[in-house]
Write a protein that holds these residues in place. Structure first.
Motif, PDB file in Angstrom:
ATOM      1  N   GLU A  84      -8.614  -1.281 -15.569  1.00 32.50           N
ATOM      2  CA  GLU A  84      -7.100  -1.556 -15.288  1.00 32.50           C
ATOM      3  C   GLU A  84      -6.786  -1.166 -13.974  1.00 32.50           C
ATOM      4  OE1 GLU A  84      -5.597  -3.400 -17.579  1.00 32.50           O
ATOM      5  OE2 GLU A  84      -7.159  -3.456 -18.958  1.00 32.50           O
ATOM      6  N   PHE A  85      -6.138  -2.322 -13.364  1.00 32.42           N
ATOM      7  CA  PHE A  85      -6.067  -2.018 -11.869  1.00 32.42           C
ATOM      8  C   PHE A  85      -4.473  -2.138 -11.943  1.00 32.42           C
ATOM      9  CE2 PHE A  85     -10.313  -2.790 -11.840  1.00 32.42           C
ATOM     10  CZ  PHE A  85     -10.747  -1.780 -11.128  1.00 32.42           C
ATOM     11  N   ASP A  86      -3.404  -2.269 -13.173  1.00 34.70           N
ATOM     12  CA  ASP A  86      -2.049  -2.451 -12.938  1.00 34.70           C
ATOM     13  C   ASP A  86      -1.421  -1.032 -12.399  1.00 34.70           C
ATOM     14  OD1 ASP A  86       0.295  -3.949 -13.071  1.00 34.70           O
ATOM     15  OD2 ASP A  86       0.558  -3.283 -15.352  1.00 34.70           O
ATOM     16  N   HIS A  87      -0.501  -1.476 -11.687  1.00 40.21           N
ATOM     17  CA  HIS A  87       0.448  -0.117 -11.031  1.00 40.21           C
ATOM     18  C   HIS A  87       1.862  -0.607 -11.208  1.00 40.21           C
ATOM     19  CE1 HIS A  87       1.843   2.847  -8.336  1.00 40.21           C
ATOM     20  NE2 HIS A  87       0.641   3.530  -8.458  1.00 40.21           N
ATOM     21  N   ALA A  88       2.495   0.290 -11.955  1.00 39.90           N
ATOM     22  CA  ALA A  88       3.996   0.053 -12.349  1.00 39.90           C
ATOM     23  C   ALA A  88       4.775  -0.148 -11.185  1.00 39.90           C
ATOM     24  CB  ALA A  88       4.607   1.095 -12.897  1.00 39.90           C
ATOM     25  N   GLU A  89       4.503   0.613 -10.024  1.00 37.78           N
ATOM     26  CA  GLU A  89       5.403   0.530  -8.679  1.00 37.78           C
ATOM     27  C   GLU A  89       4.981  -0.659  -7.737  1.00 37.78           C
ATOM     28  OE1 GLU A  89       6.131   4.215  -6.826  1.00 37.78           O
ATOM     29  OE2 GLU A  89       6.370   5.124  -8.719  1.00 37.78           O
ATOM     30  N   LYS A  90       3.601  -0.592  -7.524  1.00 44.24           N
ATOM     31  CA  LYS A  90       2.803  -1.333  -6.594  1.00 44.24           C
ATOM     32  C   LYS A  90       2.248  -2.916  -7.210  1.00 44.24           C
ATOM     33  CE  LYS A  90       1.175   2.562  -4.089  1.00 44.24           C
ATOM     34  NZ  LYS A  90       0.025   3.326  -3.465  1.00 44.24           N
ATOM     35  N   GLY A  91       2.157  -2.928  -8.164  1.00 44.41           N
ATOM     36  CA  GLY A  91       1.527  -3.959  -8.855  1.00 44.41           C
ATOM     37  C   GLY A  91       0.056  -4.172  -8.903  1.00 44.41           C
ATOM     38  N   ASP A  92      -0.569  -4.955  -9.539  1.00 44.71           N
ATOM     39  CA  ASP A  92      -2.069  -4.815  -9.530  1.00 44.71           C
ATOM     40  C   ASP A  92      -2.710  -5.291  -8.055  1.00 44.71           C
ATOM     41  OD1 ASP A  92      -1.396  -7.399 -10.124  1.00 44.71           O
ATOM     42  OD2 ASP A  92      -2.490  -7.551 -11.995  1.00 44.71           O
ATOM     43  N   ALA A  93      -2.380  -6.462  -7.584  1.00 45.97           N
ATOM     44  CA  ALA A  93      -2.622  -6.944  -6.390  1.00 45.97           C
ATOM     45  C   ALA A  93      -2.870  -5.813  -5.005  1.00 45.97           C
ATOM     46  CB  ALA A  93      -2.143  -8.407  -5.910  1.00 45.97           C
ATOM     47  N   LEU A  94      -1.655  -5.294  -4.771  1.00 50.39           N
ATOM     48  CA  LEU A  94      -1.487  -4.347  -3.889  1.00 50.39           C
ATOM     49  C   LEU A  94      -2.300  -3.008  -4.279  1.00 50.39           C
ATOM     50  CD1 LEU A  94      -0.504  -3.151  -1.231  1.00 50.39           C
ATOM     51  CD2 LEU A  94       1.711  -2.464  -2.551  1.00 50.39           C
ATOM     52  N   TYR A  95      -2.229  -2.652  -5.373  1.00 45.91           N
ATOM     53  CA  TYR A  95      -2.994  -1.455  -5.714  1.00 45.91           C
ATOM     54  C   TYR A  95      -4.478  -1.646  -5.530  1.00 45.91           C
ATOM     55  CZ  TYR A  95      -4.612   2.438  -8.917  1.00 45.91           C
ATOM     56  OH  TYR A  95      -5.348   3.459  -9.288  1.00 45.91           O
ATOM     57  N   SER A  96      -4.777  -2.644  -5.888  1.00 42.20           N
ATOM     58  CA  SER A  96      -6.297  -3.212  -5.928  1.00 42.20           C
ATOM     59  C   SER A  96      -6.950  -3.265  -4.191  1.00 42.20           C
ATOM     60  CB  SER A  96      -6.926  -4.473  -6.580  1.00 42.20           C
ATOM     61  OG  SER A  96      -6.509  -4.392  -8.007  1.00 42.20           O
ATOM     62  N   MET A  97      -6.035  -3.881  -3.630  1.00 41.54           N
ATOM     63  CA  MET A  97      -6.491  -4.006  -2.210  1.00 41.54           C
ATOM     64  C   MET A  97      -6.360  -2.449  -1.395  1.00 41.54           C
ATOM     65  SD  MET A  97      -7.455  -6.719  -0.842  1.00 41.54           S
ATOM     66  CE  MET A  97      -7.545  -8.365  -1.372  1.00 41.54           C
ATOM     67  N   GLU A  98      -5.488  -1.774  -1.752  1.00 40.18           N
ATOM     68  CA  GLU A  98      -5.466  -0.435  -1.384  1.00 40.18           C
ATOM     69  C   GLU A  98      -6.663   0.540  -1.670  1.00 40.18           C
ATOM     70  OE1 GLU A  98      -0.711   0.483  -0.799  1.00 40.18           O
ATOM     71  OE2 GLU A  98      -1.448   1.224  -2.650  1.00 40.18           O
ATOM     72  N   ILE A  99      -7.182   0.362  -2.929  1.00 37.00           N
ATOM     73  CA  ILE A  99      -8.554   0.947  -3.321  1.00 37.00           C
ATOM     74  C   ILE A  99      -9.370   0.317  -2.576  1.00 37.00           C
ATOM     75  CG2 ILE A  99      -9.997   1.278  -5.127  1.00 37.00           C
ATOM     76  CD1 ILE A  99      -7.820   1.042  -7.036  1.00 37.00           C
ATOM     77  N   ALA A 100      -9.531  -1.010  -2.336  1.00 37.53           N
ATOM     78  CA  ALA A 100     -10.581  -1.596  -1.565  1.00 37.53           C
ATOM     79  C   ALA A 100     -10.384  -1.051  -0.202  1.00 37.53           C
ATOM     80  CB  ALA A 100     -10.632  -3.133  -1.315  1.00 37.53           C
ATOM     81  N   LEU A 101      -9.380  -0.954   0.603  1.00 41.87           N
ATOM     82  CA  LEU A 101      -9.199  -0.326   1.677  1.00 41.87           C
ATOM     83  C   LEU A 101     -10.043   0.997   2.047  1.00 41.87           C
ATOM     84  CD1 LEU A 101      -8.416  -0.710   4.797  1.00 41.87           C
ATOM     85  CD2 LEU A 101      -6.026  -0.216   3.952  1.00 41.87           C
ATOM     86  N   SER A 102      -9.532   1.872   1.011  1.00 41.95           N
ATOM     87  CA  SER A 102     -10.101   3.118   0.886  1.00 41.95           C
ATOM     88  C   SER A 102     -11.407   3.084   0.835  1.00 41.95           C
ATOM     89  CB  SER A 102      -9.491   3.856  -0.074  1.00 41.95           C
ATOM     90  OG  SER A 102      -8.045   4.208  -0.293  1.00 41.95           O
ATOM     91  N   LEU A 103     -12.254   2.444  -0.101  1.00 43.61           N
ATOM     92  CA  LEU A 103     -13.619   2.237  -0.177  1.00 43.61           C
ATOM     93  C   LEU A 103     -14.246   1.761   1.365  1.00 43.61           C
ATOM     94  CD1 LEU A 103     -13.498   0.551  -3.801  1.00 43.61           C
ATOM     95  CD2 LEU A 103     -14.230   2.973  -3.150  1.00 43.61           C
ATOM     96  N   GLU A 104     -13.511   0.882   1.707  1.00 47.89           N
ATOM     97  CA  GLU A 104     -14.191   0.325   3.051  1.00 47.89           C
ATOM     98  C   GLU A 104     -14.256   1.383   4.059  1.00 47.89           C
ATOM     99  OE1 GLU A 104     -15.963  -2.227   3.458  1.00 47.89           O
ATOM    100  OE2 GLU A 104     -15.661  -3.145   1.387  1.00 47.89           O
TER     101      GLU A 104
END
Length: 176
Positions: A84-104
């Protein structure tokens, strides 16, 4: 054998191959999340599926390189990833892209560490391999995802995410 002793553990799939496989696994989970019928963001699903495949190819490239040099590939267990990648404040799209940025960024750090180990051990073949196959592409990926994060911060959680998703769909089609 073509490898220096000091680089044996660093480039054998134990470090970089495992990092790339774990990143691929997280991206694959993101693909599955955005592809669900109750999420239905096909552009994000497509983006993360392609990203997962690319990271897996990187892991395989590192393993092939290690095998060419007479090393032994040892794969570590893949870490558990959220589904699950839903985030109450950020939303799922932004939250997932932030995770992707951290991973890269993490992948880039590990590549730079491997490069410095190869350099310290006077292994120009490995430093050249890392430079020519990974570093420039890594910088480009970090830049692109950083831009996506900035765009998603601007559009918020609502209708703008759908427009962003459509942009991702068209971006892939324009490249064909």
């Amino acid at each position: 054998m073509n490898k220096s002793r000091g680089c044996d553990g660093e480039d054998n799939g134990t470090i970089m191959g495992s990092v790339e496989y774990n990143v691929s696994y997280v991206y694959h989970a993101m693909y599955a999340y955005f592809d669900r019928d109750n999420i239905a963001l096909r552009g994000l699903a497509k983006y993360f599926k392609e990203s997962s495949e690319e990271e897996r190819q990187h892991a395989e490239k590192l393993m092939e390189y290690q095998n060419k040099r007479g090393g032994k590939v040892k794969l570590n267990p893949i870490l558990m990833t959220p589904s699950e990648f839903d985030h109450a404040e950020k939303g799922d799209a932004l939250y997932s892209m932030e995770i992707a940025l951290s991973l890269e960024k993490l992948t880039n750090e590990k590549l730079l560490l491997l490069h410095s180990v190869a350099d310290r051990n006077n292994d120009p073949q490995l430093t050249d391999f890392i430079e020519s196959e990974f570093l420039a592409e890594q910088v480009e990926a970090i830049k692109k995802i950083s831009e996506y994060v900035a765009q998603l911060r601007r559009v918020g959680k609502g209708h703008g995410v759908w427009h962003f998703d459509q942009m991702l769909l068209k971006e892939g089609d324009a490249a064909l």
